[in-house]
Scaffold this active site. Structure first.
Site, short mmCIF file in Angstrom:
data_model
loop_
_atom_site.label_atom_id
_atom_site.label_comp_id
_atom_site.label_asym_id
_atom_site.label_seq_id
_atom_site.Cartn_x
_atom_site.Cartn_y
_atom_site.Cartn_z
N LEU A 164 9.15 -95.07 55.09
CA LEU A 164 8.43 -95.82 56.02
C LEU A 164 8.32 -95.00 57.36
O LEU A 164 7.28 -94.80 58.04
CB LEU A 164 9.05 -97.12 56.38
CG LEU A 164 8.10 -98.06 56.97
CD1 LEU A 164 6.91 -98.23 56.54
CD2 LEU A 164 8.74 -99.42 57.27
N THR A 188 13.05 -88.77 65.01
CA THR A 188 14.69 -88.39 64.78
C THR A 188 15.20 -88.41 63.28
O THR A 188 14.52 -89.15 62.61
CB THR A 188 15.32 -89.26 65.65
OG1 THR A 188 15.82 -90.47 64.96
CG2 THR A 188 15.04 -89.63 67.16
N ASN A 213 13.98 -97.86 62.72
CA ASN A 213 13.81 -97.86 61.64
C ASN A 213 14.89 -97.32 60.62
O ASN A 213 14.91 -97.63 59.42
CB ASN A 213 12.32 -96.90 61.18
CG ASN A 213 12.37 -96.51 59.70
OD1 ASN A 213 11.60 -97.47 58.98
ND2 ASN A 213 12.47 -95.12 59.27
N SER A 265 14.17 -104.86 60.20
CA SER A 265 14.94 -105.66 59.43
C SER A 265 14.66 -105.48 57.85
O SER A 265 14.42 -104.32 57.45
CB SER A 265 15.19 -107.14 59.90
OG SER A 265 15.76 -107.90 59.32
N TYR A 304 24.34 -105.80 53.16
CA TYR A 304 23.04 -105.37 53.78
C TYR A 304 22.35 -106.63 54.34
O TYR A 304 21.66 -106.13 55.45
CB TYR A 304 22.34 -104.60 52.56
CG TYR A 304 20.74 -104.32 53.06
CD1 TYR A 304 20.65 -103.18 53.72
CD2 TYR A 304 19.67 -105.06 52.61
CE1 TYR A 304 19.20 -102.84 54.06
CE2 TYR A 304 18.37 -104.60 53.04
CZ TYR A 304 18.22 -103.62 53.57
OH TYR A 304 16.98 -103.27 54.23
N LYS A 359 20.82 -106.87 58.31
CA LYS A 359 19.51 -107.07 58.72
C LYS A 359 19.31 -108.45 59.52
O LYS A 359 18.43 -108.78 60.29
CB LYS A 359 18.79 -107.10 57.89
CG LYS A 359 18.60 -105.68 56.86
CD LYS A 359 18.04 -104.56 57.92
CE LYS A 359 17.68 -103.27 57.36
NZ LYS A 359 17.31 -102.39 58.43
N THR A 408 9.19 -96.78 48.83
CA THR A 408 9.83 -95.78 49.62
C THR A 408 11.18 -94.95 48.72
O THR A 408 11.13 -95.57 47.57
CB THR A 408 10.22 -96.12 50.90
OG1 THR A 408 11.37 -96.89 50.77
CG2 THR A 408 9.33 -96.67 51.93
P1 NAD Z 1 14.35 -94.52 53.03
O1 NAD Z 1 15.46 -94.38 52.39
O2 NAD Z 1 12.96 -93.76 52.23
O3 NAD Z 1 14.25 -94.09 54.49
C1 NAD Z 1 15.31 -94.39 55.23
C2 NAD Z 1 15.38 -93.53 56.55
O4 NAD Z 1 16.66 -93.89 57.23
C3 NAD Z 1 15.51 -92.09 56.13
O5 NAD Z 1 14.84 -91.33 57.40
C4 NAD Z 1 16.96 -91.83 56.54
O6 NAD Z 1 17.27 -90.58 56.66
C5 NAD Z 1 17.25 -92.83 57.46
N1 NAD Z 1 18.72 -93.10 57.14
C6 NAD Z 1 19.29 -93.50 56.14
N2 NAD Z 1 20.52 -93.43 56.05
C7 NAD Z 1 20.91 -93.00 57.41
C8 NAD Z 1 21.99 -92.88 58.25
N3 NAD Z 1 23.18 -93.12 57.66
N4 NAD Z 1 22.00 -92.45 59.44
C9 NAD Z 1 20.93 -92.21 59.92
N5 NAD Z 1 19.81 -92.24 59.29
C10 NAD Z 1 19.77 -92.92 58.25
O7 NAD Z 1 13.94 -96.09 53.38
P2 NAD Z 1 12.73 -96.75 53.83
O8 NAD Z 1 12.16 -97.82 53.20
O9 NAD Z 1 11.48 -95.79 54.58
O10 NAD Z 1 13.58 -97.58 54.83
C11 NAD Z 1 13.10 -97.94 56.63
C12 NAD Z 1 13.71 -98.85 56.98
O11 NAD Z 1 13.05 -100.02 56.24
C13 NAD Z 1 15.13 -99.08 56.54
O12 NAD Z 1 15.96 -99.76 57.80
C14 NAD Z 1 15.38 -100.21 55.49
O13 NAD Z 1 16.40 -100.88 55.75
C15 NAD Z 1 14.03 -101.07 55.70
N6 NAD Z 1 13.63 -101.65 54.69
C16 NAD Z 1 13.04 -101.13 53.63
C17 NAD Z 1 12.60 -101.88 52.37
C18 NAD Z 1 11.98 -101.32 51.38
O14 NAD Z 1 11.58 -101.95 50.45
N7 NAD Z 1 11.56 -100.03 51.40
C19 NAD Z 1 12.45 -103.19 52.70
C20 NAD Z 1 13.19 -103.94 53.74
C21 NAD Z 1 13.40 -103.12 54.87
#
Ligand code: NAD
Length: 279
Positions: free
Chosen positions: A16, A34, A85, A136, A151, A155, A186
């Site tokens: 995202l 970042t 994020n 979240s 988790y 959140k 993602t």
């Molecule tokens: P993703 O795994 O594709 O990307 C996650 C990002 O967070 C990456 O850039 C990664 O480098 C960074 N990250 C992960 N672990 C880390 C760490 N230990 N230290 C620093 N950075 C770290 O997943 P996404 O779906 O893009 O997730 C983005 C946000 O959205 C997250 O907070 C996730 O919890 C939230 N989210 C995602 C979904 C979904 O279905 N994709 C649903 C609800 C919430």
């Protein structure tokens, strides 16, 4: 003429965050992005320029975050919109996960965002404007998923402090929004992102089943499009009064409604006990 808005996005190397940064740059915004590895940001998005500043940051390190925000301000003169994020999913029941596994998930998902808020607020407070989006999850609104307790707790924490933040900063012209995404396509459920318990206990059948379903069936088939999430965040950032709560996805909408119904049902069903405690 309005000056170019500057966004700060954490966890921008993939998912995202990455989609959002690309879209912001296409739409003439400036971005401080970042990631734990600056090389991945440069590879995926580009080198430092007039509109883009990639910075290597460990969000769990307060000092690192402070320095990154100072660099962003030195480069662009201001930050207008902050997107907390960076985060990851830690699967595992409460009994299975070690203290270390649980704390690490809180360190990144909760304390990482707090580090950003603490260090960026002095600038937003002085400039008397700004918007903060804390990502979240719908799991931060409804926690009834076996094997996702830690988790979800991270959140829920994000949701809780964002509600407080919104109250604290509104006098400075700053808004705070907790974003509750449903399932987005993602890397979130892919190898290298989501973590499974180091010591799984097979007796937790519902949790093991959920883990398998998420890793094997839901991963890659999530119903929501990160491009559209990015569009919504950009659109909301232009609202005069962004909401405190923002759901993203039909699944998130349905789960939120379900949570509200369940809560209302419990509130009403047990009302006589609830109201029986006054002196
Ligand atoms: P993703 O795994 O594709 O990307 C996650 C990002 O967070 C990456 O850039 C990664 O480098 C960074 N990250 C992960 N672990 C880390 C760490 N230990 N230290 C620093 N950075 C770290 O997943 P996404 O779906 O893009 O997730 C983005 C946000 O959205 C997250 O907070 C996730 O919890 C939230 N989210 C995602 C979904 C979904 O279905 N994709 C649903 C609800 C919430």
């Amino acid at each position: 003429m309005e000056t170019r808005k500057v966004w700060l996005v954490t966890g921008a190397s993939k998912g995202l965050g990455h989609t959002l940064v690309k879209k912001l740059l296409q739409n003439n915004y400036a971005v401080v992005a970042t990631s734990r590895r600056v090389a991945s940001l440069i590879e995926e998005i580009g080198n430092t320029s007039e509109v883009f500043l990639p910075i290597e940051v460990n969000v769990t390190d307060d000092h690192d975050v402070k320095k990154a925000i100072e660099k962003g301000i030195a480069h662009f003169g201001k930050i207008d919109v902050v997107v907390n994020n960076a985060g990851y999913g830690q699967i595992g029941t409460l009994e299975e996960l070690s203290d270390e596994e649980a704390r690490e998930n809180f360190d990144v998902n909760v304390f990482g965002s707090l580090n950003v808020i603490r260090n960026v607020m002095p600038y937003l407070r002085h400039q008397k404007s700004g918007a903060i989006f804390n990502i979240s999850s719908v799991g931060g609104l409804f926690g009834g998923f076996a094997g996702w307790g830690i988790y979800c707790a991270t959140k829920f924490a994000v949701a809780g402090f964002t509600e407080a933040l919104a109250e604290e900063v509104k006098a400075f012209g700053v808004s705070a929004t907790v974003v509750y995404p449903g399932y987005f396509r993602t890397d979130f459920l892919a190898n290298g992102s989501v973590k499974t318990p180091a010591s799984a206990i097979q007796e937790y059948e519902a949790a093991r089943e959920s883990e398998k379903t998420h890793l094997n069936n839901i991963s890659g088939n999530q119903p929501n499009d990160p491009e559209k999430a990015a569009d919504v965040l950009i659109a909301i950032s232009k609202e005069d009064t962004p909401p405190v709560h923002l759901l993203l996805g039909t699944d998130a909408y349905d789960m939120a409604k379900n949570k509200a119904d369940l809560l209302n049902k419990d509130i009403e069903q047990w009302k006589s006990y609830t109201l029986s405690t006054a002196f």
